[in-house]
Design an enzyme around this catalytic site. Sequence first.
Site, PDB file in Angstrom:
ATOM      1  CG  ASP A 197      -2.143   0.925   1.038  1.00  0.00           C
ATOM      2  OD1 ASP A 197      -3.155   0.509   0.444  1.00  0.00           O
ATOM      3  OD2 ASP A 197      -2.036   2.079   1.502  1.00  0.00           O
ATOM      4  CE1 TYR A 333      -5.344   6.472  -0.911  1.00  0.00           C
ATOM      5  CE2 TYR A 333      -5.159   7.169   1.372  1.00  0.00           C
ATOM      6  CZ  TYR A 333      -5.313   6.165   0.435  1.00  0.00           C
ATOM      7  OH  TYR A 333      -5.430   4.856   0.847  1.00  0.00           O
ATOM      8  CG  HIS A 388      -4.304  -4.211   0.157  1.00  0.00           C
ATOM      9  ND1 HIS A 388      -3.493  -3.840  -0.900  1.00  0.00           N
ATOM     10  CD2 HIS A 388      -4.373  -3.114   0.967  1.00  0.00           C
ATOM     11  CE1 HIS A 388      -3.093  -2.596  -0.736  1.00  0.00           C
ATOM     12  NE2 HIS A 388      -3.602  -2.127   0.388  1.00  0.00           N
TER      13      HIS A 388
END
Length: 410
Positions: A197, A333, A388
Amino acid sequence: MTDSDSLSERPFQISIPDSSIELLQKKLALATFPDELELESDEKRRMYGAPLGDIKRLVERWKTGFDWRKAEKKLNEDLSPMFVRGIEVEGFGVMDVHYVHRKSEREVDAKGRKAVPLLFVHGWPGSVIEVRKILPLLTNPEKEDELSFHVVAPSLPGFGFSEAPRKKGFNLTQYAEVFNKLMLSLGYNEYVTQGGDWGFYITRRMAQLYGHKHVKAWHTNYPGPGAIEPAFGAQPLHYLRHMVTPYTTREKTALERSKWFTTQGMGYNIQQSTQPQTLGYSLSDSPVGLLAWVYEKLVNWTDGYKWNDDEVLEWVSVYWFSRPGPAASLRIYYEVTQANQRVVPFREKPTIPMGWSRFPMELRSFPRTWTQNVGDLVFDSEHPSGGHFAAHEEAERLVDDLQKMFSTVL
């Protein structure tokens, strides 16, 4: 506290004030739930988001059954020892960074190899607790001839128990600077990294900036966002190899999973990359909103992993009780997108050895010929299950890969 004191290492224990727990309970008691369509299965309900029945059950457990003090005590035990240290970041001043630092129980293994310093970097919606299951396996391997590690696992600035940046522009370069300085401050002039990630993006940037001199090799379970399909004009030889290399069955399945994520699972990413502050009000004020926002990902992003309710609530509570609050974790982000740092042209890829562990339900995974454009891919391991959150879902398999890869390249 003097400047010199703020830069020194201080022991840390998670200790949430009673007042914060009481406030959480008051908010949970006042929760208002939305309606839901009449659908015949959870599978179809999940197409719209977190199912109402799941969230109501989890909220009730959060109110009446989940014991944060018990979870807090176990976290302090499992993640010990923990510390906080001030790190000077160019243009941003000194920031308190929280981290786990557990040294190997043996300095040299049966083959005469010294323990290897390893930086583990988590992502969103994970936290430092993702290192929990792999920590004892890395620092105290079962077999005497297995490679051992000194593990450093920080909370990203803006996450968990680290301080958050207070000025705009804190992007991958700054995260890389923080963690390299942290490793150097601990006496690790040379080290390796592992990340998925955001941990992938950050450790890739570290490999670019500090590769060879400090970062000796890097490993990831999530290289997909950096994978670029070879093009004839830019890479004629690699393109020809790509064209004559058929995709494996697993690679075809991974492409379908990646397509699903891009078309059905990326809404959160667009929101957090464009208007994170707006979403932050909801996540900071409503524990139910935060729970639903994170729970959806925990279920959708794993490979049938059987989350128990307390496990979910522990993950979400770390965000709710985090030092800067849950909104701060969204800004990475925005900052990375604004800096255009998500994709690195293949000509700028890191040149130190790179390893890749493939788990079939990873969100974005592409064929090997694409992934070779991410870095100098020298280790590639496929697994039959996993999603994930590799360190949490498939701890033993991930650790086995780290031991094999770093035994080979160091």
